[in-house]
Design a protein around this motif. Structure first.
Motif, PDB file in Angstrom:
ATOM      1  N   HIS A  35       0.669  -1.295   0.001  1.00 46.63           N
ATOM      2  CA  HIS A  35       0.072  -0.331   0.093  1.00 46.63           C
ATOM      3  C   HIS A  35       0.861   1.007  -0.068  1.00 46.63           C
ATOM      4  O   HIS A  35       0.289   2.094  -0.190  1.00 46.63           O
ATOM      5  CB  HIS A  35      -0.848   0.202   0.959  1.00 46.63           C
ATOM      6  CG  HIS A  35      -2.161  -0.842   0.667  1.00 46.63           C
ATOM      7  ND1 HIS A  35      -3.059  -0.761   1.031  1.00 46.63           N
ATOM      8  CD2 HIS A  35      -1.645  -2.902   1.831  1.00 46.63           C
ATOM      9  CE1 HIS A  35      -4.147  -2.107   0.118  1.00 46.63           C
ATOM     10  NE2 HIS A  35      -2.715  -2.779   1.215  1.00 46.63           N
ATOM     11  N   LYS A  62      -0.419   4.717  -1.123  1.00 44.57           N
ATOM     12  CA  LYS A  62      -1.531   3.984  -1.638  1.00 44.57           C
ATOM     13  C   LYS A  62      -3.096   5.084  -2.003  1.00 44.57           C
ATOM     14  O   LYS A  62      -3.622   5.455  -2.754  1.00 44.57           O
ATOM     15  CB  LYS A  62      -2.360   2.688  -1.230  1.00 44.57           C
ATOM     16  CG  LYS A  62      -3.025   2.480  -3.033  1.00 44.57           C
ATOM     17  CD  LYS A  62      -4.068   0.922  -2.304  1.00 44.57           C
ATOM     18  CE  LYS A  62      -4.974   0.189  -2.634  1.00 44.57           C
ATOM     19  NZ  LYS A  62      -4.993  -1.506  -2.409  1.00 44.57           N
ATOM     20  N   THR A  63      -3.734   5.309  -0.603  1.00 44.40           N
ATOM     21  CA  THR A  63      -4.655   6.459   0.179  1.00 44.40           C
ATOM     22  C   THR A  63      -4.697   7.464  -0.319  1.00 44.40           C
ATOM     23  O   THR A  63      -5.625   7.977  -0.092  1.00 44.40           O
ATOM     24  CB  THR A  63      -5.138   5.577   1.132  1.00 44.40           C
ATOM     25  OG1 THR A  63      -4.235   6.240   2.211  1.00 44.40           O
ATOM     26  CG2 THR A  63      -5.696   4.235   1.456  1.00 44.40           C
ATOM     27  N   TRP A  64      -3.932   8.282  -0.641  1.00 44.02           N
ATOM     28  CA  TRP A  64      -3.634   9.221  -1.728  1.00 44.02           C
ATOM     29  C   TRP A  64      -3.471   9.429  -2.446  1.00 44.02           C
ATOM     30  O   TRP A  64      -2.349   9.425  -3.814  1.00 44.02           O
ATOM     31  CB  TRP A  64      -2.385  10.307  -0.526  1.00 44.02           C
ATOM     32  CG  TRP A  64      -2.182  11.773  -0.424  1.00 44.02           C
ATOM     33  CD1 TRP A  64      -2.894  11.879   0.531  1.00 44.02           C
ATOM     34  CD2 TRP A  64      -1.560  12.659  -1.540  1.00 44.02           C
ATOM     35  NE1 TRP A  64      -2.873  13.528  -0.212  1.00 44.02           N
ATOM     36  CE2 TRP A  64      -1.891  13.732  -1.440  1.00 44.02           C
ATOM     37  CE3 TRP A  64      -0.566  11.790  -2.555  1.00 44.02           C
ATOM     38  CZ2 TRP A  64      -0.826  14.512  -1.704  1.00 44.02           C
ATOM     39  CZ3 TRP A  64       0.196  13.118  -3.144  1.00 44.02           C
ATOM     40  CH2 TRP A  64      -0.224  14.637  -2.747  1.00 44.02           C
TER      41      TRP A  64
END
Length: 69
Positions: free
Chosen positions: A19, A44-46
């Motif tokens: 991630h 990954k989450t940004w």
């Protein structure tokens, strides 16, 4: 013959290394080849997986017990 997975180059401190890769190379744009994308610096989450980050900063905060002593 079974293919061996190549390890990603994320930090030891990040448990879900697929991630993020904060120790990766900086690419001006997302590479077309999958193996190259995995070598880039990303979180990954940004902005989605493999969005190329230019830099990161890690901040460490003392725990409550450390702050009280």
């Amino acid at each position: 013959m079974a293919r061996r997975k190549k390890p990603l180059k994320s930090g030891w401190w990040f448990g879900t290394c697929g991630h993020s890769n904060l120790n990766g190379q900086y690419f001006r744009s997302i590479p077309h080849q999958r193996q190259q994308r995995k070598k880039g610096i990303f979180w990954k989450t940004w902005r989605g997986r493999y969005y190329p980050l230019q830099a990161t900063t890690m901040l460490i905060q003392p725990t409550a017990a450390e702050a009280a002593s």
